[in-house]
Motif scaffolding. Structure first.
Motif, PDB file in Angstrom:
ATOM      1  N   GLY A  74      -4.575 -18.075  33.679  1.00 41.57           N
ATOM      2  CA  GLY A  74      -4.943 -17.157  34.750  1.00 41.57           C
ATOM      3  C   GLY A  74      -6.409 -16.792  34.796  1.00 41.57           C
ATOM      4  O   GLY A  74      -6.774 -15.748  35.323  1.00 41.57           O
ATOM      5  N   VAL A  75      -7.271 -17.645  34.252  1.00 41.57           N
ATOM      6  CA  VAL A  75      -8.709 -17.397  34.307  1.00 41.57           C
ATOM      7  C   VAL A  75      -9.149 -17.595  35.759  1.00 41.57           C
ATOM      8  O   VAL A  75      -8.934 -18.662  36.330  1.00 41.57           O
ATOM      9  N   PRO A  76      -9.739 -16.593  36.367  1.00 43.82           N
ATOM     10  CA  PRO A  76     -10.071 -16.702  37.790  1.00 43.82           C
ATOM     11  C   PRO A  76     -11.304 -17.565  38.051  1.00 43.82           C
ATOM     12  O   PRO A  76     -12.244 -17.574  37.268  1.00 43.82           O
ATOM     13  N   THR A  77     -11.263 -18.281  39.150  1.00 44.00           N
ATOM     14  CA  THR A  77     -12.457 -18.972  39.621  1.00 44.00           C
ATOM     15  C   THR A  77     -13.274 -17.987  40.438  1.00 44.00           C
ATOM     16  O   THR A  77     -12.848 -16.849  40.665  1.00 44.00           O
ATOM     17  N   GLU A  78     -14.409 -18.435  40.890  1.00 41.58           N
ATOM     18  CA  GLU A  78     -15.286 -17.566  41.699  1.00 41.58           C
ATOM     19  C   GLU A  78     -14.555 -16.983  42.905  1.00 41.58           C
ATOM     20  O   GLU A  78     -14.661 -15.811  43.210  1.00 41.58           O
ATOM     21  N   ARG A  79     -13.777 -17.823  43.563  1.00 38.93           N
ATOM     22  CA  ARG A  79     -13.096 -17.384  44.783  1.00 38.93           C
ATOM     23  C   ARG A  79     -11.617 -17.118  44.590  1.00 38.93           C
ATOM     24  O   ARG A  79     -10.890 -16.938  45.562  1.00 38.93           O
ATOM     25  N   GLY A  80     -11.155 -17.149  43.347  1.00 34.18           N
ATOM     26  CA  GLY A  80      -9.768 -16.813  43.083  1.00 34.18           C
ATOM     27  C   GLY A  80      -8.790 -17.964  43.161  1.00 34.18           C
ATOM     28  O   GLY A  80      -7.593 -17.769  42.989  1.00 34.18           O
ATOM     29  N   GLY A  81      -9.262 -19.164  43.408  1.00 27.91           N
ATOM     30  CA  GLY A  81      -8.382 -20.323  43.496  1.00 27.91           C
ATOM     31  C   GLY A  81      -8.171 -20.977  42.146  1.00 27.91           C
ATOM     32  O   GLY A  81      -8.636 -20.483  41.118  1.00 27.91           O
ATOM     33  N   PRO A  82      -7.476 -22.110  42.132  1.00 30.59           N
ATOM     34  CA  PRO A  82      -7.248 -22.809  40.873  1.00 30.59           C
ATOM     35  C   PRO A  82      -8.488 -23.578  40.420  1.00 30.59           C
ATOM     36  O   PRO A  82      -9.344 -23.936  41.233  1.00 30.59           O
ATOM     37  N   TRP A  83      -8.568 -23.815  39.118  1.00 32.63           N
ATOM     38  CA  TRP A  83      -9.650 -24.615  38.560  1.00 32.63           C
ATOM     39  C   TRP A  83      -9.381 -26.085  38.827  1.00 32.63           C
ATOM     40  O   TRP A  83      -8.266 -26.552  38.706  1.00 32.63           O
ATOM     41  N   HIS A  84     -10.435 -26.811  39.186  1.00 28.29           N
ATOM     42  CA  HIS A  84     -10.380 -28.253  39.372  1.00 28.29           C
ATOM     43  C   HIS A  84     -11.392 -28.892  38.430  1.00 28.29           C
ATOM     44  O   HIS A  84     -12.267 -28.209  37.885  1.00 28.29           O
ATOM     45  N   VAL A  85     -11.291 -30.189  38.277  1.00 27.10           N
ATOM     46  CA  VAL A  85     -12.176 -30.915  37.367  1.00 27.10           C
ATOM     47  C   VAL A  85     -13.641 -30.666  37.718  1.00 27.10           C
ATOM     48  O   VAL A  85     -14.460 -30.388  36.838  1.00 27.10           O
ATOM     49  N   THR A  86     -13.978 -30.751  38.977  1.00 28.17           N
ATOM     50  CA  THR A  86     -15.370 -30.590  39.394  1.00 28.17           C
ATOM     51  C   THR A  86     -15.906 -29.204  39.040  1.00 28.17           C
ATOM     52  O   THR A  86     -17.030 -29.078  38.556  1.00 28.17           O
ATOM     53  N   GLY A  87     -15.106 -28.172  39.266  1.00 31.26           N
ATOM     54  CA  GLY A  87     -15.538 -26.819  38.933  1.00 31.26           C
ATOM     55  C   GLY A  87     -15.767 -26.638  37.444  1.00 31.26           C
ATOM     56  O   GLY A  87     -16.735 -25.991  37.028  1.00 31.26           O
ATOM     57  N   VAL A  88     -14.895 -27.218  36.629  1.00 32.54           N
ATOM     58  CA  VAL A  88     -15.061 -27.125  35.173  1.00 32.54           C
ATOM     59  C   VAL A  88     -16.291 -27.915  34.743  1.00 32.54           C
ATOM     60  O   VAL A  88     -17.053 -27.458  33.887  1.00 32.54           O
ATOM     61  N   GLN A  89     -16.515 -29.084  35.334  1.00 26.43           N
ATOM     62  CA  GLN A  89     -17.711 -29.867  35.000  1.00 26.43           C
ATOM     63  C   GLN A  89     -18.978 -29.077  35.305  1.00 26.43           C
ATOM     64  O   GLN A  89     -19.905 -29.039  34.491  1.00 26.43           O
ATOM     65  N   ARG A  90     -18.993 -28.436  36.445  1.00 26.46           N
ATOM     66  CA  ARG A  90     -20.175 -27.645  36.817  1.00 26.46           C
ATOM     67  C   ARG A  90     -20.343 -26.435  35.891  1.00 26.46           C
ATOM     68  O   ARG A  90     -21.466 -26.072  35.530  1.00 26.46           O
ATOM     69  N   LEU A  91     -19.233 -25.818  35.521  1.00 27.70           N
ATOM     70  CA  LEU A  91     -19.284 -24.700  34.591  1.00 27.70           C
ATOM     71  C   LEU A  91     -19.846 -25.140  33.246  1.00 27.70           C
ATOM     72  O   LEU A  91     -20.725 -24.483  32.675  1.00 27.70           O
ATOM     73  N   LEU A  92     -19.365 -26.256  32.728  1.00 30.56           N
ATOM     74  CA  LEU A  92     -19.835 -26.764  31.441  1.00 30.56           C
ATOM     75  C   LEU A  92     -21.311 -27.103  31.492  1.00 30.56           C
ATOM     76  O   LEU A  92     -22.061 -26.832  30.541  1.00 30.56           O
TER      77      LEU A  92
END
Length: 98
Positions: A74-92
């Motif tokens: 349940g870790v929230p993304t910026e906009r409250g949606g689910p995490w995707h590979v691209t978002g995690v890559q950018r976060l890392l």
């Protein structure tokens, strides 16, 4: 998940800044607006870094596994949606530059 990790997750949720990048329009100098958005993104990445570190320690080594684990917890993304590979890559990538 340990009690300390749950407390850290709850704290990080409370501290995560929420900015809708699509709707926010910088006033005046565009460079200043971009700098503000980057500062918010850096702050968010710093808040999520301990969660990512813990997930990696638990064996979630691939980006896909990290995204799935973050969604499961349940870790929230910026906009409250689910995490995707691209978002995690950018976060890392952002965490690495901190």
């Amino acid at each position: 998940m340990t009690e300390a990790a749950l407390a850290l997750l709850a704290q990080s949720r409370a501290e995560l800044p929420k900015v809708n990048i699509r709707r926010r329009k910088p006033r005046g100098d565009p460079a200043k607006g971009v700098a503000e958005l980057k500062a918010v993104a850096d702050k968010r990445a710093a808040a999520l870094a301990p969660v990512v570190t813990e997930l990696k320690a638990e064996g979630h080594s691939s980006v896909r596994k990290l995204a799935d684990a973050m969604n499961a917890r349940g870790v929230p993304t910026e906009r409250g949606g689910p995490w995707h590979v691209t978002g995690v890559q950018r976060l890392l990538k952002r965490i690495k530059t901190l």
